[in-house]
Design an enzyme around this catalytic site. Structure first.
Site, PDB file in Angstrom:
ATOM      1  CD  GLU A 286      -2.848  -0.828   2.589  1.00 56.24           C
ATOM      2  OE1 GLU A 286      -2.709   0.211   3.278  1.00 56.24           O
ATOM      3  OE2 GLU A 286      -3.623  -1.739   2.896  1.00 56.24           O
ATOM      4  CD  GLU A 340     -12.384   1.263   1.062  1.00 57.22           C
ATOM      5  OE1 GLU A 340     -12.781   0.233   1.657  1.00 57.22           O
ATOM      6  OE2 GLU A 340     -11.179   1.500   0.842  1.00 57.22           O
ATOM      7  CE  LYS A 343     -10.429   2.137   5.651  1.00 58.88           C
ATOM      8  NZ  LYS A 343      -9.088   2.157   5.031  1.00 58.88           N
ATOM      9  CD  GLU A 349      -7.765   5.198   7.915  1.00 63.17           C
ATOM     10  OE1 GLU A 349      -8.132   4.113   7.434  1.00 63.17           O
ATOM     11  OE2 GLU A 349      -6.570   5.563   7.934  1.00 63.17           O
TER      12      GLU A 349
END
Length: 489
Positions: A286, A340, A343, A349
């Site tokens: 990542e 997203e 999260k 995040e």
């Protein structure tokens, strides 16, 4: 990713896709480790959202952004099956909670491989399997640490038995695997003493024996934001610095660095060398940059996210490697395909995506790394590259009438916060200076601000509270009721 310290995009022409397919299948330059290294840049396909498009559309978007592969955090057939026929490489994952059972039983590992991966035995785009995600970052699940490598060993055997011996088994580690996440200087990198013998050395021995990679999560955003007073933003974004140019010199090795990503990767390499496994290959599970965040999360914006990911794509495609490993080529994944919304944690995040859930690009990027920077359309200006200069408060999220959407959920969050420190909530109890107005929204706003003030510095607490809170620059204090605030660094 929820970075323990802890986690994308636009349209590409057909020619970069052809190039990426070639890169994904080609054998790249040799590394100091055994064998040869394969280069590609893929994208992590996280699914913690309630508004994400169906898998076939998501994979189309990944291809349009020039991704060569997609990485999953589980092995759900609903997503693996379309990925297998998409023309992309695909990397399934073993959830952390399965590690203990797979470590305890070869039969369980055989059964998992047979039921999950056997349908893809003839698909040459299945090249890696990640066992767990940042397992060594969670001190509450220490029992898994010693079982990680036995699970990997059992799965490696199972893959060979089922004709999938080409699939390399690995796991992912976060930068918190290094003592204090310290990368200054890179040559000082060393693994934490609580994980080195129980997990890291056995892991490195396994990876060396099987010619696999150590996959690391490396986010320059977090390292830069924690050290922004001693390094320029350009260093973290892989951008050229204004004249005379910024470089970091490591007196331990005599090497100089022009960007923070190489700097961080070489700190991991130094840690591997100290552990006795200097030749193990390194890869990126990542990396990325948030396109938005909370008011106190400076530097999180679309301009920086686009700049970082474009530069990373070009840097990795160049094959330049790092000062410690020049010419190093490796698999790598940008985080993430989508923003997203489910999260938890700080605002960043939920804002790492190349795409919004509706399929529109957050910004243009070609993960093949071929277009020059000047070929992209203009980006919006960055307005938060410096820390917010004033006070911030954390209040309940309300509608225009000042009411919360879910009183039951808000009360539960307030009760949880008060349980952390009872006296913190005294002002909203009967007779307290903040008891009036006696409403759920008013009481929650005080408690959220007080809790954030009390614990943000202690353990990195956030103004989140299950998504029911929001940061504000407007002081909600009234009369004798004074709301505690946070002053960002």
């Amino acid at each position: 990713m929820l970075s323990r310290f802890t986690s994308t995009m636009a349209m590409a022409s057909s020619s970069p896709i052809v190039l990426l397919s070639f890169l994904f299948l080609a054998i790249a330059a040799a590394e100091p480790a055994s064998g040869t290294a394969q280069h590609f840049l893929g994208v992590s396909y996280g699914r913690l959202g309630d508004d994400l498009p169906p898998p076939h559309r998501a994979l189309e978007l990944a291809r349009s952004a020039g991704a060569a592969a997609v990485r999953f955090y589980d092995a759900n057939a609903t997503f693996l099956v379309p990925a297998a026929s998409s023309g992309l490489g695909f990397v399934p994952g073993v959830p952390n909670e399965l590690i203990a059972s797979l470590a305890a039983s070869q039969r369980a590992a055989d059964a998992w491989v047979a039921s999950t991966l056997l349908p893809f035995r003839r698909n040459r785009r299945l090249r890696y399997l990640f066992v767990g995600n940042e397992v060594l970052s969670d001190p509450t699940t220490k029992s898994r640490w010693s079982r990680l490598v036995p699970a990997m060993v059992n799965l490696h055997r199972a893959l060979r038995r089922h004709g999938l011996g080409r699939v390399k088994v690995s796991t992912t580690l976060g930068m918190d695997a290094l003592v204090g996440q310290n990368v200054f200087p890179p040559s000082a990198g060393v693994f934490r003493p609580d994980i080195i013998d129980v997990a890291v050395r056995p892991l490195l021995a396994f990876l060396e024996r099987t010619h696999s990679y150590l996959f690391f999560d490396a986010y320059t955003y977090f390292t830069w934001s924690a050290n922004h007073t001693i390094m320029p933003l350009t260093y973290a974004l892989l951008e050229p610095s204004p004249a005379p140019g910024y470089q970091y010199h490591d007196h331990g090795t005599g090497l100089s660095y022009t960007n923070l990503l190489d700097h961080m990767l070489d700190a991991v390499i130094a840690a591997m060398c100290r552990a006795g496994y200097c030749g193990v290959k390194l890869a990126l599970a990542e990396t990325g940059w948030p396109n938005a965040g909370d008011l106190d999360q400076f530097g999180a914006n679309v301009r920086n996210a686009a700049t970082y990911n474009r530069n990373v794509a070009r840097h990795l495609a160049s094959g330049a490697g790092t000062p410690r490993r020049p010419g190093m080529r490796m698999p790598a994944f940008v985080f993430a395909l989508f923003n997203e919304n489910l999260k938890g944690g700080p605002g960043t995040e939920r804002h790492w995506g190349l795409f919004y859930p509706n399929g529109s690009a957050v910004y243009d990027v070609d993960l093949a790394g071929s277009p020059p920077a000047a070929s992209y359309p203009p980006l919006p200006p960055a307005t938060n590259d410096l820390p917010y200069p004033g006070q911030l408060w954390c209040v309940a999220r309300t509608d225009r009438q000042g009411a919360v959407a879910n009183e039951t959920a808000v009360r539960e969050q307030v009760a949880t916060a008060c349980a952390d420190e009872a006296a913190l909530c005294d002002p909203v109890r009967p007779g307290g200076e903040c008891h009036l107005p006696d409403t759920v929204a008013a009481h929650a706003s005080y408690v959220f601000s007080a809790h954030w003030n009390r614990f943000s510095k202690q353990y990195g607490g956030w103004c989140y509270f299950g998504g029911l809170a929001v940061e504000t620059t407007v002081d909600p204090s009234h009369g004798s009721c004074k709301f505690p605030s946070v002053i960002p660094n």
